[in-house]
Write an enzyme that holds these catalytic residues in place. Structure first.
Site, PDB file in Angstrom:
ATOM      1  CG  ASP A   1      37.044 -13.717  20.703  1.00 26.26           C
ATOM      2  OD1 ASP A   1      37.850 -14.160  20.005  1.00 26.26           O
ATOM      3  OD2 ASP A   1      35.891 -13.483  20.367  1.00 26.26           O
TER       4      ASP A   1
ATOM      5  CG  ASP B   1      41.952 -17.413  19.181  1.00 29.49           C
ATOM      6  OD1 ASP B   1      42.062 -18.428  18.718  1.00 29.49           O
ATOM      7  OD2 ASP B   1      40.774 -17.162  19.541  1.00 29.49           O
TER       8      ASP B   1
END
Length: 301
Positions: free
Chosen positions: A225, A115
């Protein structure tokens, strides 16, 4: 569908004492699915920065190098997956890139889910020095990458203002070796809809998907997340990427919906929920995380 008994995830991102962001948002969902999760905290704060005030520590490059050295000398760099999120310094990010490369040389089947946390809504919230590191060392190692719209532009140096441009940018990442690219959030839909777009390229086959998600009028922290950790899980467990994507989006949306409903109730009529009210309700959503009811279908484009 894979077994998780031998699945070990190294998750490298921020953490907080109170609330759910970074490793606090990623580790619990992975553990619910049977993954053995080891964490390196790039920062440790009292609470997320959306509160406006916080205290804590930032791990520097030498400190993360020491941690990797400790793992290395004990032969503990044996992970099936690496997951990275927020990293605040260029040297730290380069160290992580080198470590992933080393782990992949030991275990060619290791999957790296990245990410690329750099910014949002046209603004960087990390140093500009990190951007070229993501574009080079990190992209070269990543198997799966989950940028938002702004981050996709930063990674590819291409405009992403239409769906077609988004897929063109994703293709550029495929050409660099990234097998799966998921645009986790974008404003490419209409004013009430957020588009999640995904593109996979493997074994010479390319597929593209779109999911339309109604926008909930609140600011949630830690959802990216949770998204990346859930995508790692469902891509590992499901044979079909379409199903993995649907379950990932559904997990996040179940959590957001329950969090928002609770926040409104806590704030009371006519009052705006506070950052504390809007902390993700991960524990209360245990069943949704483990066995998500699919509420959003992905359409193949």
């Amino acid at each position: 569908m894979s077994e998780t008994s031998d699945k070990k995830v190294l998750s490298i991102q921020s953490t907080v004492v109170f609330g759910y962001v970074g490793n606090k948002s990623a580790a619990f969902p992975l553990q619910l699915h049977g993954y053995d999760v080891s964490t390196i905290n790039s920062v440790q704060f009292s609470n997320h920065t959306g509160y406006g005030k916080w205290k804590g520590q930032v791990l520097d490059a030498q400190e993360v190098t020491d941690l990797f050295d400790g793992l290395r000398i004990n032969n503990l760099l044996n992970f099936s997956h690496v997951l990275t999120g927020y990293i605040g310094s260029e040297s730290f990010l380069k160290t992580v890139g080198d470590a992933v490369k080393e782990m992949k040389s030991r275990n060619p089947s290791l999957k790296y889910v990245c990410d690329p946390v750099m910014g949002d809504n046209g603004k960087l919230y990390v140093s500009e020095a990190l951007v070229p590191v993501y574009r080079t060392e990190i992209i070269e190692q990543a198997d799966v990458i989950t940028p938002n719209q702004f981050e996709l532009e930063q990674l590819t140096q291409l405009p992403v203002e239409t769906e077609e441009q988004a897929f063109n940018a994703m293709n550029k990442l495929h050409e660099r070796g990234v097998g799966t690219v998921v645009l986790s959030s974008s404003n490419l839909g209409d004013k009430d809809i957020m588009l999640c777009l995904a593109s996979i390229r493997q074994d010479g086959i390319s597929k593209r998907f779109r999911i339309k998600i109604p926008i909930i009028p609140a600011i949630f922290v830690g959802t990216g997340d949770l998204f990346a950790a859930s995508l790692l899980t469902w891509m590992d467990k499901e044979h079909e990427f379409k199903v993995a994507l649907e379950k990932t989006v559904s997990v996040v949306q179940h959590v957001i919906k329950k969090t928002y409903e609770r926040a409104i109730a806590l704030a009371g009529p006519e009052n705006k929920p506070t950052p504390e009210h809007l902390e993700l309700q991960l524990v209360n959503c245990k069943t949704d995380i483990e066995k998500p009811y699919v509420i959003f279908e992905a359409e193949e484009i």
